[in-house]
Design an enzyme around this catalytic site. Structure first.
Site, PDB file in Angstrom:
ATOM      1  N   GLU B 441       0.829  -1.221   0.000  1.00  0.00           N
ATOM      2  CA  GLU B 441       0.000   0.000   0.000  1.00  0.00           C
ATOM      3  C   GLU B 441       0.858   1.264   0.000  1.00  0.00           C
ATOM      4  OE1 GLU B 441      -2.925  -0.236  -0.741  1.00  0.00           O
ATOM      5  OE2 GLU B 441      -3.388  -2.312  -0.195  1.00  0.00           O
ATOM      6  N   GLY B 442       1.956   1.219  -0.721  1.00  0.00           N
ATOM      7  CA  GLY B 442       2.859   2.375  -0.772  1.00  0.00           C
ATOM      8  C   GLY B 442       3.952   2.219   0.261  1.00  0.00           C
TER       9      GLY B 442
END
Lengths: 597, 597
Positions: B441-442
């Protein structure tokens, strides 16, 4: 798949330019190991690391060790052959005395070789590594018969050795151990008990395995005062050196570990196994501690080793991986994206690893040279100073290099994004392997306690006073050199904090020992930073000199000078936060009752 | 084997005493969820976490997922049954709208449930977690027909959902993606390409899997401007909702990961699979970012979850394990040794985890309540302020909670000595599982860049100005309270450093973006510390009030007050070091040429 290239030039630079290896020529072993020889040995060590050990590192992790139905253990594919090559190359006895067949080379050279090998394959290196520790204990505490019978085969690597300390209910607190030794009446003892976490406890790479085992002789005092050390061979050894029957010691199971899967970490069962006393009765802990100091330096090196190989792979990936654009404008407009090395945060991460690696390597070489002085010098004053240094620095090296080495593997893994989490890329193995180094040979909390509770105050604080004097002298010696200013200012600030913390400990730790315990972790890491700072000062000085002497090396020396600057800008400032934390003392944490946790 | 007990009382204390949950009664969902209902829901969530999910966590890690010859995936023993219990309990749709069959409960309640479930079994929780994210994107961007056909089954949990972003050559930089979509002429598209790292990509727990897939429509612009989002079901869905034939999407292999083995992380192959456009053409990234913000909060929660369960087990072990004696004299002279909890360094370690856990839980609840305001409030000003908060705090929560959550698992593992390295004790699994949260998620470096590069300056710095105002107001409001002094002094010092760093960024980051990039990691963690500090201020205030009101709770409130004191003594001071590092700028790291790395 990860790769590895041994940093031979860096080791040579440290030996030559930073620590003036040639000044040690009067020590035994050094005269035979001129810089030419050193370079040749390092090149050979690089070759075996890169070509023999590294290629079986990932496969060894995947395959692991197998305990067979007959309690023998099979090591992963290729390990037996690699061990043979390692043994035949004379690497097991590299620093062992020539009289037992060793090469008698300086310990500092052995430590550099160990660094390369552990970078290439940490799990492999533990087999000969444990053996070297056991051999050191045998040579120091064994009687002439024991040494004659066992040392040559252990030095050659035909046989390996182990250390058996831990039991299920005791690790740090060995006074609780239950393994017992009953006299057989013929001078030997029957050893009975269970040992756990025994690295290289059983395997298929050597003809025999010599276990050094802590046990309590029947009727001996409780606690640490009643512990003796025994030599227990896997196969009995006849008086002529030939192998006899199997002894009653066997591998009960292989531990399921987070990493170092290729090392067979065993539960060892002693069922009345025959052993002989090594050293004096009830003095086993002393004998074991000799081994443990060497072993702790070895573990410190593992921290550096994994940080180095993780760095190399992360740096290569950062130059190779195209993703996104520089925030200051595209750097490779002709490509679909810029390499991620353009991003400041990627550089910050890489440099924080690299600034540690170079300083840690210097710290190891500095200390390994002191170990050579301790072992060989006839100058009593020099020997004592070196011993002070070793005593003080061993817990710092073990604690800091393994804590930071692990963190650096995590940082290097992060550079890979999702690929870092996948086995095939090899980065997650470095993290799992590096993790054990913070635990074994005395968990790092114990190292910190050893530092503040024992080493700091020893002989009226002689060792730490000497260190402060050394830092002050270095700063004074170089303060008129304009180019050295950025390095000296950071070092001065760091050592100032460390001195304040030391003063605080003297004022608050003696009267209330919990204050020392509460400070120990921060103090150890703060000390490590200042020692790294001194290393960076010395490296910078040598790099400036080499750059001035040889313009063709300006570029590579500039890399060192900038990395050192990064260290003082971004890493040394942590000493300030350590000092604040230490100064808050133990009151808050000790006020909590057990049920509050 | 590890254990877990959901911290229901702590969640209730935060909702009730710290964040005054009752004040939100005018928001949809809150009126039906009175504190009685909240408590009952949390008790039920505790039960399913402790009794259904936790018991299959370790076995799930050992067994992992299996891809069968027909490309189906079998989840570990017990997962299918656990998912059925989870689904039947209505947990998948806990915060989903009632019109699609959800329970419509506040998001803040859903986030607390998520915390418990991920503590018990992170790999399991990812199956419904991804599904909730996909459902959110469907509800926000789907047309009426898509919502009617897919949402009810996804909310009920009969079908699950996935997010398909990453490809082998692109993760962070989605503009490079190659998966293509070709119009079939009937409004649908044929999707072709390969996606990697797809969590819950294929499994045996649901009747159908709805993949949300980023792809480029033939002829669309290069880069991020040409990316669309598609809905691609594993089984085609007929107009009446019944399942049709298998779609041309399949699991090519399961990734070999460091952890979360029980989650099937798949390589997904799209071979002309039929999909429908979700949202507008070429606006796929926008649609995906909606999902990603929710997902980032979910990942932040995982960081807390693993830190909490690791803490619980380490604290229990520290009370149980007898080893050595207190340096201030034996505390349990009747036993063979003292429990290791007597040692200051053990307490320091445990408290540093605990001081994070309680503050992180508060930070999550504070922010989740803002998410409820964003979703439901009709007060435009309140909604905008809440949205500002969410935008600013999401990267900080994701980055700090997962970085520190992982570190805390490592610290908790260290308490166990050698046992921490062995699988059976479960601590090493927490470390391996927690590691992914820093990446997906980043990656956290991207979170830090999002914070300094985007969120900080948004709307003239409105969000950060509001935050500073909130901290100042809190300090002012409480400064006459003598008991609050130790907390306010630390908060004042931390926020002072943060304001100086913010000022430095404004002066040096705009003109030279590399300075912002070089500062990003430190700035994010510094911001996190100050936010934790505000949380501890609020917790201390509520604890003092409750202690004054109810003497029977004085002991448990004192535990909080002391833990908060520890936070300000030992953790907040790091802001000073962050500030020094930030202020050194990017020059040194950017001066190095690529070949120097």
């Amino acid at each position: 798949m990860p790769s590895y290239k041994a940093p031979v030039q860096d080791t040579l630079f440290l030996l030559n330019d930073v620590f003036h290896y040639q000044n040690y020529g009067n020590l035994p072993g050094f005269a035979e190991a001129s810089m030419d020889v050193v370079e040749a040995v390092l090149e050979e060590a690089a070759k075996i690391s890169e070509e023999i050990l590294q290629p079986i590192n990932h496969s060894g992790d995947l395959e692991g060790c197998t305990r067979n139905a007959d309690a023998t253990v099979t090591t992963p594919a290729g390990f037996k052959q690699a061990y043979k090559a390692f043994k035949d190359g004379g690497w097991v006895g590299i620093s062992a005395p020539a009289e037992f067949g060793g090469q008698g080379l300086p310990y500092v050279l052995g430590s550099a070789v160990m660094e390369y090998c552990a970078s290439a394959n940490m799990a492999f290196t533990m087999y000969p590594g444990l053996s070297q520790g056991a051999t050191a204990a045998l040579l120091q505490h064994g009687n002439e018969a024991q040494k004659a019978l066992f040392a040559p085969k252990m030095v050659s690597g035909d046989w390996t050795g182990t250390m058996n300390l831990t039991e299920p209910h005791c690790g740090t607190d060995l006074g609780l151990l239950k393994t017992k030794a009953v006299p057989n009446g013929d001078g030997s003892y029957a050893i009975t008990g269970q040992k756990i976490f025994i690295s290289a406890g059983e395997h298929d790479m050597a003809e025999n395995i010599i276990h050094l085992v802590l046990a309590r002789i029947e009727g001996a005092p409780q606690g640490t005062k009643g512990i003796s050390l025994f030599l227990v061979p896997k196969f009995h050894v006849n008086a002529d050196g030939s192998l006899g029957a199997r002894n009653a010691v066997s591998c009960g199971s292989i531990e399921h570990k987070m990493g170092i899967h290729a090392n067979s970490t065993c539960v060892m069962n002693y069922d009345g196994a025959t052993g002989t006393l090594l050293g004096a009765q009830n003095k086993g802990l002393n004998a074991m501690f000799v081994m443990m100091n060497e072993a702790r330096l070895g573990v410190a090196i593992q921290g550096l080793s994994l940080s180095e190989v993780a760095y190399q792979n992360a740096a290569a990936y950062a130059k190779d991986r195209l993703q996104g654009r520089s925030i200051s404008g595209a750097k490779e407009p002709g490509k679909v994206a810029d390499p991620i090395l353009v991003h400041p945060d990627v550089r910050r991460t890489l440099l924080s690893i690299r600034a540690f690696n170079e300083a840690a390597r210097a710290f190891i070489i500095w200390t390994a040279l002191k170990a050579d002085v301790v072992h060989h010098s006839t100058d009593e004053k020099a020997r004592q100073a070196a011993e002070d240094h070793l005593g003080l620095m061993t817990p710092i090296l073990k604690g800091c290099l393994t804590d930071i080495g692990f963190d650096n593997c995590v940082k290097a893994q992060q550079m890979f994004g999702g690929h870092g989490y996948i086995g095939e890329w090899g980065m997650e193995q470095f993290v799992r392997d590096a993790r054990i180094a913070m635990i074994y040979e005395g968990a790092n909390g114990i190292q910190a306690l050893d530092l503040v509770g024992r080493k700091l105050g020893l002989n009226g604080g002689r060792a730490v006073t000497t260190f402060f004097g050394e830092v002050a002298a270095f700063i004074k010696e170089n303060q008129t050199d304009e180019a050295m200013k950025p390095y000296l200012a950071g070092l001065q600030s760091g050592v100032g904090h460390l001195q304040q913390a030391t003063m605080w400990l003297m004022q608050n730790g003696l009267a209330k020992p919990d204050n020392a315990g509460a400070a120990s972790h921060d103090y150890m890491h703060m000390f490590g930073l200042v020692a790294f700072g001194l290393m960076w000062g010395k490296i910078a000085k040598a790099a400036l000199a080499r750059k001035a002497a040889d313009a063709s090396q300006a570029h590579s020396m500039d890399a060192k000078l900038m990395t050192g600057k990064f260290f003082f800008e971004r890493m040394m400032p942590e000493t300030g936060a350590h000092l604040v934390r230490i100064s808050t003392g133990a009151d808050t944490m000790m006020a909590m009752t057990a049920d509050m946790f």
